[in-house]
Write a protein that holds these residues in place. Structure first.
Motif, PDB file in Angstrom:
ATOM      1  N   PRO A 198      -7.135   6.725   6.626  1.00  0.00           N
ATOM      2  CA  PRO A 198      -6.262   7.015   5.479  1.00  0.00           C
ATOM      3  C   PRO A 198      -5.672   5.749   4.852  1.00  0.00           C
ATOM      4  CG  PRO A 198      -5.865   8.614   7.196  1.00  0.00           C
ATOM      5  CD  PRO A 198      -6.762   7.540   7.792  1.00  0.00           C
ATOM      6  N   LYS A 199      -5.262   4.791   5.675  1.00  0.00           N
ATOM      7  CA  LYS A 199      -4.703   3.536   5.153  1.00  0.00           C
ATOM      8  C   LYS A 199      -5.776   2.721   4.430  1.00  0.00           C
ATOM      9  CE  LYS A 199      -1.344   3.130   8.846  1.00  0.00           C
ATOM     10  NZ  LYS A 199      -1.090   2.491  10.121  1.00  0.00           N
ATOM     11  N   ARG A 200      -6.969   2.641   5.068  1.00  0.00           N
ATOM     12  CA  ARG A 200      -8.059   1.877   4.447  1.00  0.00           C
ATOM     13  C   ARG A 200      -8.499   2.521   3.137  1.00  0.00           C
ATOM     14  NH1 ARG A 200      -9.975   1.439   9.956  1.00  0.00           N
ATOM     15  NH2 ARG A 200     -11.335   3.221   9.548  1.00  0.00           N
ATOM     16  N   ALA A 201      -8.602   3.852   3.119  1.00  0.00           N
ATOM     17  CA  ALA A 201      -9.023   4.554   1.900  1.00  0.00           C
ATOM     18  C   ALA A 201      -7.992   4.366   0.786  1.00  0.00           C
ATOM     19  CB  ALA A 201      -9.245   6.037   2.191  1.00  0.00           C
ATOM     20  N   MET A 226       0.838  -1.181   0.000  1.00  0.00           N
ATOM     21  CA  MET A 226       0.000   0.000   0.000  1.00  0.00           C
ATOM     22  C   MET A 226       0.882   1.244   0.000  1.00  0.00           C
ATOM     23  SD  MET A 226      -2.172   2.229   2.489  1.00  0.00           S
ATOM     24  CE  MET A 226      -1.155   1.707   3.786  1.00  0.00           C
ATOM     25  N   SER A 227       0.479   2.225  -0.739  1.00  0.00           N
ATOM     26  CA  SER A 227       1.269   3.438  -0.884  1.00  0.00           C
ATOM     27  C   SER A 227       1.133   4.346   0.342  1.00  0.00           C
ATOM     28  CB  SER A 227       0.820   4.187  -2.134  1.00  0.00           C
ATOM     29  OG  SER A 227       1.278   5.509  -2.124  1.00  0.00           O
ATOM     30  N   GLN A 228       2.238   4.584   1.007  1.00  0.00           N
ATOM     31  CA  GLN A 228       2.250   5.509   2.149  1.00  0.00           C
ATOM     32  C   GLN A 228       1.912   6.913   1.672  1.00  0.00           C
ATOM     33  OE1 GLN A 228       2.423   4.967   5.458  1.00  0.00           O
ATOM     34  NE2 GLN A 228       2.016   7.148   5.635  1.00  0.00           N
ATOM     35  N   GLU A 229       2.373   7.263   0.484  1.00  0.00           N
ATOM     36  CA  GLU A 229       2.095   8.593  -0.062  1.00  0.00           C
ATOM     37  C   GLU A 229       0.590   8.801  -0.239  1.00  0.00           C
ATOM     38  OE1 GLU A 229       3.318  11.407  -3.875  1.00  0.00           O
ATOM     39  OE2 GLU A 229       3.829   9.272  -3.889  1.00  0.00           O
ATOM     40  N   LEU A 230      -0.105   7.790  -0.773  1.00  0.00           N
ATOM     41  CA  LEU A 230      -1.548   7.872  -0.965  1.00  0.00           C
ATOM     42  C   LEU A 230      -2.262   7.992   0.385  1.00  0.00           C
ATOM     43  CD1 LEU A 230      -3.664   7.901  -3.198  1.00  0.00           C
ATOM     44  CD2 LEU A 230      -3.684   5.407  -3.124  1.00  0.00           C
ATOM     45  N   SER A 231      -1.826   7.233   1.355  1.00  0.00           N
ATOM     46  CA  SER A 231      -2.384   7.297   2.706  1.00  0.00           C
ATOM     47  C   SER A 231      -2.218   8.701   3.297  1.00  0.00           C
ATOM     48  CB  SER A 231      -1.708   6.249   3.587  1.00  0.00           C
ATOM     49  OG  SER A 231      -2.224   6.288   4.887  1.00  0.00           O
ATOM     50  N   THR A 232      -1.045   9.282   3.098  1.00  0.00           N
ATOM     51  CA  THR A 232      -0.783  10.643   3.592  1.00  0.00           C
ATOM     52  C   THR A 232      -1.726  11.645   2.925  1.00  0.00           C
ATOM     53  OG1 THR A 232       1.521  10.095   4.033  1.00  0.00           O
ATOM     54  CG2 THR A 232       0.989  12.441   3.810  1.00  0.00           C
ATOM     55  N   HIS A 233      -1.973  11.476   1.650  1.00  0.00           N
ATOM     56  CA  HIS A 233      -2.908  12.375   0.948  1.00  0.00           C
ATOM     57  C   HIS A 233      -4.312  12.273   1.543  1.00  0.00           C
ATOM     58  CE1 HIS A 233      -0.132  13.870  -2.001  1.00  0.00           C
ATOM     59  NE2 HIS A 233       0.151  12.653  -2.451  1.00  0.00           N
ATOM     60  N   TYR A 234      -4.740  11.067   1.866  1.00  0.00           N
ATOM     61  CA  TYR A 234      -6.060  10.914   2.488  1.00  0.00           C
ATOM     62  C   TYR A 234      -6.103  11.573   3.863  1.00  0.00           C
ATOM     63  CZ  TYR A 234      -8.288   8.128  -1.083  1.00  0.00           C
ATOM     64  OH  TYR A 234      -8.866   7.722  -2.255  1.00  0.00           O
TER      65      TYR A 234
END
Length: 186
Positions: free
Chosen positions: A29-32, A1-9
């Protein structure tokens, strides 16, 4: 899973006025991010990979139809879901496609940010490319959350799009047979 994507959420939650540290949102954020990666996994698939050689010799030259293939996609304008079904037909010219591959082709393109018109054409073009059929027809019917949940808020609207290639475009009789068999011709 992308940490960057999680941070954006996480930033989105803050931008909405939420506290991402409150109990109910701690893992959101991680689930999204994980959900969005799944919903857009079509970007990581190719037509060759999806078909996986499932093209079989056949002397059938009559219409093959797979109806009511459920699909779930995301509108590229609002990132909201549209949900519906696809009806796919082709007229073989020596080869037939494995049944599940038709549904997998629909999924591959639906699992990308989309507009329904392009989705319909991508499915038709892919079936044509793989089968070299005498004709391909695709009808997609979907309800769009961007139209239901926001904006005009029309709960019962259904968008229908179609693409007809080859014999389906050239022959009114062939097109009419297809539309009758999927229940769209009166």
């Amino acid at each position: 899973m992308s940490q960057e994507l999680s941070t954006h959420y996480q930033h989105i939650l803050v931008g909405l006025g939420e506290n991402p540290q409150r109990e109910g949102l701690l893992d959101t954020p991680k689930r999204a991010a994980k959900a969005m990666q799944y919903l857009c996994n079509g970007y990581h698939k190719s037509l060759d990979e999806v078909v996986n050689g499932a093209l079989f010799e056949s002397d059938n030259d009559e219409m093959v139809i797979v109806r009511d293939i459920e699909l779930y996609s995301l509108c590229e304008h609002h990132l909201l879901p549209f949900i519906g079904k696809a009806h796919v037909a082709y007229i073989p010219t020596g080869k037939v496609l494995g049944l599940s591959k038709v549904a997998r082709i629909v999924d591959m393109f639906a699992r990308r940010l989309q507009i329904q018109e392009n989705l319909t054409k991508q499915i038709a073009d892919a079936i044509q490319q793989v089968t070299q059929a005498a004709g391909v027809a695709v009808v997609v019917e979907a309800q769009h959350m961007c139209m239901m949940m926001r904006g005009v808020e029309k709960q019962n609207s259904v968008m229908t799009s179609s693409v007809m290639l080859g014999a389906f475009r050239e022959s009114c009789n062939t097109r009419h047979e297809f539309l009758t068999l999927i229940g769209r011709s009166k």
